[in-house]
Design a protein around this motif. Structure first.
Motif, PDB file in Angstrom:
ATOM      1  N   ILE A 129      56.198  26.248  36.810  1.00 36.34           N
ATOM      2  CA  ILE A 129      55.803  24.802  36.690  1.00 36.34           C
ATOM      3  C   ILE A 129      54.452  24.612  37.335  1.00 36.34           C
ATOM      4  CG2 ILE A 129      56.401  22.707  37.185  1.00 36.34           C
ATOM      5  CD1 ILE A 129      59.619  23.568  37.394  1.00 36.34           C
ATOM      6  N   GLU A 130      54.193  25.310  38.518  1.00 41.32           N
ATOM      7  CA  GLU A 130      52.985  25.285  39.184  1.00 41.32           C
ATOM      8  C   GLU A 130      51.713  25.838  38.371  1.00 41.32           C
ATOM      9  OE1 GLU A 130      52.045  25.676  43.707  1.00 41.32           O
ATOM     10  OE2 GLU A 130      52.745  27.348  42.896  1.00 41.32           O
ATOM     11  N   HIS A 131      52.302  26.807  37.615  1.00 41.22           N
ATOM     12  CA  HIS A 131      50.923  27.361  36.895  1.00 41.22           C
ATOM     13  C   HIS A 131      50.764  26.331  35.787  1.00 41.22           C
ATOM     14  CE1 HIS A 131      48.598  30.198  34.889  1.00 41.22           C
ATOM     15  NE2 HIS A 131      49.331  30.144  33.555  1.00 41.22           N
ATOM     16  N   GLN A 132      51.789  25.666  35.125  1.00 40.14           N
ATOM     17  CA  GLN A 132      51.520  24.827  34.016  1.00 40.14           C
ATOM     18  C   GLN A 132      50.861  23.615  34.406  1.00 40.14           C
ATOM     19  OE1 GLN A 132      52.356  26.606  31.121  1.00 40.14           O
ATOM     20  NE2 GLN A 132      53.620  28.099  32.674  1.00 40.14           N
ATOM     21  N   MET A 133      50.917  23.155  35.523  1.00 38.84           N
ATOM     22  CA  MET A 133      50.260  22.041  36.207  1.00 38.84           C
ATOM     23  C   MET A 133      48.753  22.472  36.582  1.00 38.84           C
ATOM     24  SD  MET A 133      52.408  19.536  36.208  1.00 38.84           S
ATOM     25  CE  MET A 133      53.069  20.545  34.895  1.00 38.84           C
ATOM     26  N   ALA A 134      48.602  23.530  36.887  1.00 39.47           N
ATOM     27  CA  ALA A 134      46.985  24.061  37.342  1.00 39.47           C
ATOM     28  C   ALA A 134      46.361  24.438  35.988  1.00 39.47           C
ATOM     29  CB  ALA A 134      47.362  25.401  37.997  1.00 39.47           C
ATOM     30  N   PRO A 166      43.641  22.768  43.705  1.00 41.62           N
ATOM     31  CA  PRO A 166      44.796  23.274  43.598  1.00 41.62           C
ATOM     32  C   PRO A 166      46.240  22.788  44.071  1.00 41.62           C
ATOM     33  CG  PRO A 166      43.604  24.692  45.083  1.00 41.62           C
ATOM     34  CD  PRO A 166      42.650  23.623  44.266  1.00 41.62           C
ATOM     35  N   GLU A 167      45.801  21.944  45.515  1.00 42.47           N
ATOM     36  CA  GLU A 167      46.910  21.231  45.733  1.00 42.47           C
ATOM     37  C   GLU A 167      47.440  20.114  45.011  1.00 42.47           C
ATOM     38  OE1 GLU A 167      44.035  22.461  49.031  1.00 42.47           O
ATOM     39  OE2 GLU A 167      44.076  21.755  47.322  1.00 42.47           O
ATOM     40  N   HIS A 168      46.617  19.525  43.929  1.00 41.06           N
ATOM     41  CA  HIS A 168      47.236  18.779  43.176  1.00 41.06           C
ATOM     42  C   HIS A 168      48.198  19.179  42.172  1.00 41.06           C
ATOM     43  CE1 HIS A 168      47.682  15.446  40.184  1.00 41.06           C
ATOM     44  NE2 HIS A 168      47.298  16.166  39.008  1.00 41.06           N
ATOM     45  N   ALA A 169      47.968  20.488  41.729  1.00 41.72           N
ATOM     46  CA  ALA A 169      48.846  21.149  40.886  1.00 41.72           C
ATOM     47  C   ALA A 169      50.299  21.391  41.604  1.00 41.72           C
ATOM     48  CB  ALA A 169      48.279  22.550  40.497  1.00 41.72           C
ATOM     49  N   SER A 170      50.237  21.797  42.995  1.00 40.52           N
ATOM     50  CA  SER A 170      51.311  22.057  43.572  1.00 40.52           C
ATOM     51  C   SER A 170      52.037  20.673  43.801  1.00 40.52           C
ATOM     52  CB  SER A 170      51.161  22.610  45.144  1.00 40.52           C
ATOM     53  OG  SER A 170      50.358  23.651  45.044  1.00 40.52           O
ATOM     54  N   TRP A 174      52.148  18.165  41.672  1.00 44.46           N
ATOM     55  CA  TRP A 174      52.806  17.707  40.644  1.00 44.46           C
ATOM     56  C   TRP A 174      53.833  18.459  40.289  1.00 44.46           C
ATOM     57  CZ3 TRP A 174      51.164  12.947  40.421  1.00 44.46           C
ATOM     58  CH2 TRP A 174      51.355  12.119  39.280  1.00 44.46           C
ATOM     59  N   ALA A 175      53.772  19.602  40.656  1.00 46.16           N
ATOM     60  CA  ALA A 175      54.841  20.664  40.335  1.00 46.16           C
ATOM     61  C   ALA A 175      56.237  20.349  41.015  1.00 46.16           C
ATOM     62  CB  ALA A 175      54.400  22.148  40.811  1.00 46.16           C
ATOM     63  N   LEU A 176      55.871  19.932  42.300  1.00 44.77           N
ATOM     64  CA  LEU A 176      57.069  19.395  43.118  1.00 44.77           C
ATOM     65  C   LEU A 176      57.783  18.229  42.286  1.00 44.77           C
ATOM     66  CD1 LEU A 176      57.452  18.630  46.870  1.00 44.77           C
ATOM     67  CD2 LEU A 176      57.643  16.748  45.315  1.00 44.77           C
TER      68      LEU A 176
END
Length: 833
Positions: free
Chosen positions: A438-443, A405-409, A411-413
């Motif tokens: 945005i974070e949800h789309q990345m996850a 999940p840290e990757h999604a956060s 990449w959302a940044l």
């Protein structure tokens, strides 16, 4: 037609100009003179045949030899001689000037080699001087209509021209009608105010731009002599044409010090004109090579340079590579992991670059954690990875990290930085909802093309429909067009709002054709609205409404960049734009996307800056950029799949340690780039290393700095280290330079002191555990601090020195704090490497 005396003046001026260019680089020319003429194994002249249609034309020859398998430009060194001076003369620098009708040869000799150029000069009279194809280019290459001169928005000294001649009709009026036509003297052109100012015969703030005996002065005189009576409008229609530069690519060995360029325009009727003398040249890297006004590229140092030639709103570019001597070190034994490595290895060998060795496991682990999740590995994760003997452990950790999940956060940044996630624009609640969306789309692994489609076509209240926040930063059709192109296509078209783009091929018509897609939008306050606290805004598509072109006053039909106008089919125009923009065959979308992804893990894009892709700013690895773009489209624009391929490459896993064969490389990735951690990475790393994570007011405990949703959130440390406000489309908003304030924050800042000494941190826990047993194991403490900060074990010398300090200290806790402070200020902690 140019008189015989004028032709003599032209030849004399070009000789003078060639001497001026040569004298401007005395050190280089002295160096060249000190070398004997290099031997070659052949001689080639371009063009081999020349046909002059009239006496105002001229042709630039390019003479090339071959030396040890590499081309060598000999245009300045070869002997060129006309067999009939009544037909054609050869001017210094390899320029052919027609003199009279007939046929002749130009003999080219260099050492034992010779070649012949067949020349024919027609008896036809020269056509009238073209305002758009000759006069305006002459003013452009002389700098008269540059942005710092009369091409400025308000002009200079009451005289305004369009920038680089983009508006021919407006320039015609300024030159022939404004001031009652007093800028021109049609009876005595050399006495015209235009030329008296340009030659500095009268006081001129821009200095001397022309000489009385140069060819552009003669051209302007001939133009003035042929326009009486003066028409109300430009008396010509410009034909479509293409622009080419020769050679388009040239690799020169270490003894190749220069390269002459030749620029030709090919018109729709098949006619071809040499326009080298009318082109405006520029170099992308003056520190590597400089280009003269006549198209001679002069080497400053080894490297690659793009030279752009602009003529009548068209731009062509050539790539010239000046190779260094063969490298003094041997190529290391590196694994070839896939197509990325194959393409990059080929490029390195061609450029005579020798890559560094592979990074060790500890360096790789720290790097890949920071690049995929924006954080350091834990002490336990470092120990486990270093202890593993699995030959596939690097591949496995890459897969693990990309699914955390840290990757999604993280990449959302990166997306939030680009998309304007700031409460000033999207509201306080809107910033939080926008970032979480945005974070949800990345996850969820939403493909990038679908993400972009949802953003471009978004409508509704931006709290209920967070994607609609995309339109709260750019408020006008023009701003929306610039924002979309810069964020999603990696190009800057803002210059074309007022005039044709001076550094690219985009015209003002292209600009407004794109902006027309966004003309049918409006905003309405609400549904949520609290005047003192926050405001939601609703983005509403309209059924009608047109954008008016500021120059023509006509409604503009929407058209994508590089395409024709689109017919309205009843749908929202943004749907049409989104389909074009995200199409797999769009030449811009995938290229810009992979360039940003590459930048995210290497610290530098294949094209730099990442949002300034254009023909005159070529990629460091063109074949690789094309391959990655095609791969990304074939992968369905799933960024994790492309990241996995990049991270598994040998190129990514190289050491940052350099050697004599690549120490000067800051462009081709032959070693890892050392770069300061981002503001968010550094603050999170401090919390992780000390065991005292930062707490952000108004947010729950445990929130990482990379998860802060609002660019407006005030935090001194983050601002000091360059966190952007997310108020601009430009990637340059994030600060990457080191500053004095950063040094002061690291050396004596309160935040670091509180984290090191704060209760409940790493040192507190370690000494609390140690006080309950025997003599503390300071060797274990030193190892833990190294693993927590530098993600590696200390060397034997480091371990011994620090253990001795701790054992001899009367206050081991304070000494341990000093050790941790020193490690936090160590370059291995502060920098990605």
């Amino acid at each position: 037609m140019v008189s015989a005396s004028a032709r003599v003046r032209l030849g004399g001026w070009l000789l003078s100009s060639a001497v001026t260019v040569a004298c401007s680089l005395p050190c280089l020319n002295a160096s060249r003179a000190a070398h004997a003429a290099p031997e070659v194994t052949g001689l080639d002249v371009t063009p081999a045949e020349v046909r002059f249609a009239h006496l105002r034309q001229r042709v630039q020859l390019v003479v090339t030899g071959v030396r040890q398998g590499h081309p060598l430009d000999l245009t300045q060194q070869a002997e060129l001689e006309s067999t009939d001076l009544a037909v054609v003369r050869v001017l210094p620098g390899g320029v052919l000037l027609p003199v009279g009708p007939g046929r002749a040869d130009v003999q080219v000799r260099y050492g034992p080699w010779s070649a012949r150029v067949d020349v024919e000069v027609a008896a036809a009279a020269a056509p009238p001087v073209s305002f758009t194809l000759e006069v305006l280019p002459a003013l452009t290459r002389s700098g008269c209509n540059a942005g710092r001169c009369h091409g400025a928005p308000s002009g200079k000294g009451g005289f305004a021209l369009s920038l680089r001649g983009y508006d021919a009709q407006a320039d015609w009026y300024q030159l022939t009608r404004a001031l009652g036509g007093r800028r021109l003297n049609l009876a005595d052109p050399p006495s015209s105010l235009l030329l008296l100012k340009a030659t500095a015969a009268l006081s001129h703030g821009g200095g001397q731009r022309l000489l009385p005996n140069d060819p552009w002065h003669a051209l302007l005189c001939e133009w003035m002599g042929g326009i009486s009576p003066v028409p109300l409008r430009v008396p010509e229609t410009q034909q479509p044409f293409t622009l080419e530069i020769f050679p388009a690519q040239r690799w020169l060995d270490s003894d190749g010090l220069q390269q002459q360029l030749r620029v030709t325009a090919t018109f729709a009727d098949g006619r071809q004109e040499d326009v080298t003398h009318l082109a405006l040249f520029s170099s992308s890297r003056d520190e590597v090579a400089q280009v003269s006004p006549l198209g001679l590229v002069e080497r400053m140092q080894a490297g690659e340079v793009a030279v752009a030639a602009q003529y009548a709103h068209k731009t062509a570019s050539a790539t010239v590579v000046f190779l260094p001597p063969p490298p003094p070190v041997a190529w290391p034994d590196l694994p070839l992991q896939g197509e990325i490595d194959r393409l990059v290895f080929e490029r390195w060998r061609a450029l005579r670059l020798v890559p560094s060795k592979l990074a060790d496991d500890a360096t790789f682990l720290r790097r890949v954690y920071l690049d995929t999740c924006g954080m350091l590995p834990s002490v336990e994760e470092v120990r486990a990875f270093l202890a593993s003997q699995d030959p596939y452990k690097r591949e496995q950790i890459i897969d693990t990290l990309l699914n955390r999940p840290e990757h999604a956060s993280w990449w959302a940044l990166k997306w939030a930085d680009r998309l304007g996630c700031n409460q000033r624009f999207v509201g306080k609640i809107g910033a939080l909802k926008y970032f979480r969306w945005i974070e949800h789309q990345m996850a969820a692994g939403l493909p990038e093309d679908e993400l972009v489609r949802r953003l471009i076509t978004a409508s509704g209240g931006n709290y209920a429909q967070p994607a609609a926040s995309f339109y709260r930063l750019p408020r006008t059709p023009e701003d929306r067009a610039e924002h979309v192109v810069q964020v999603f296509l990696g190009m800057r078209i803002g210059c074309a709002r007022c005039h044709n783009h001076p550094g690219d091929s985009w015209t003002q018509d292209d600009y407004y054709g794109l902006a027309a897609f966004f003309a049918r939008l409006k905003y309405r306050d609400g549904p949520f609205y609290n005047h003192q606290y926050d405001k939601e805004e609703t983005v509403l598509p309209l059924r009608g409404g047109e954008l008016v072109h500021p120059r023509t006053g006509q409604a503009v039909r929407p058209r994508p960049l590089g395409g024709g106008p689109l017919e309205d089919d009843g749908r929202d125009r943004r749907d049409l734009l989104a389909e074009w923009l995200t199409a797999a065959n769009n030449p811009y979308f995938a290229r810009a996307a992979v360039n940003r992804i590459w930048h995210a893990v290497f610290g530098r894009g294949l094209v730099e800056p990442v949002d300034d892709l254009r023909s005159s700013n070529p990629a460091s690895h063109p074949q690789l950029l094309a391959y990655l773009a095609a791969e990304y489209a074939a992968m369905g624009f799933e960024h994790r799949r492309l990241l996995r391929e990049i991270l598994n490459s040998t190129v990514y896993q190289l050491s940052s340690e350099t050697h004599e064969g690549n120490a000067a490389d800051d462009r081709y990735f032959s070693h890892a780039q050392v770069r300061l951690l981002s503001a968010e990475q550094l603050l999170d790393a401090l919390g992780q290393a000390t065991g005292n994570a930062e707490k952000f007011a108004g947010f729950p405990s445990g929130l990482r700095a990379v998860e802060l949703p609002d660019g407006e959130f005030s935090h001194r440390f983050l601002q000091t280290f360059g966190r952007p406000a997310r108020a601009l489309s430009c990637a340059c908003e994030r600060g990457e330079d080191t500053t004095l304030m950063q040094a002061l924050e690291l050396v004596g800042g309160r935040l670091i002191e509180e984290k090191i000494r704060g209760g409940g941190g790493r040192l507190d826990r370690w000494f609390a555990a140690a006080n309950g047993g025997q003599q503390p194991d300071f060797a274990a403490l030193v190892e833990e601090l190294y693993l927590a900060t530098l993600c590696r074990r200390p060397s034997e010398a480091e371990r011994a020195a620090l253990v001795a300090q701790l054992e001899q200290s009367s206050n081991p806790r304070q000494t341990a704090e000093d050790v941790l402070w020193a490690l936090i200020n160590h370059p291995e902690f502060l920098f990605q490497h």
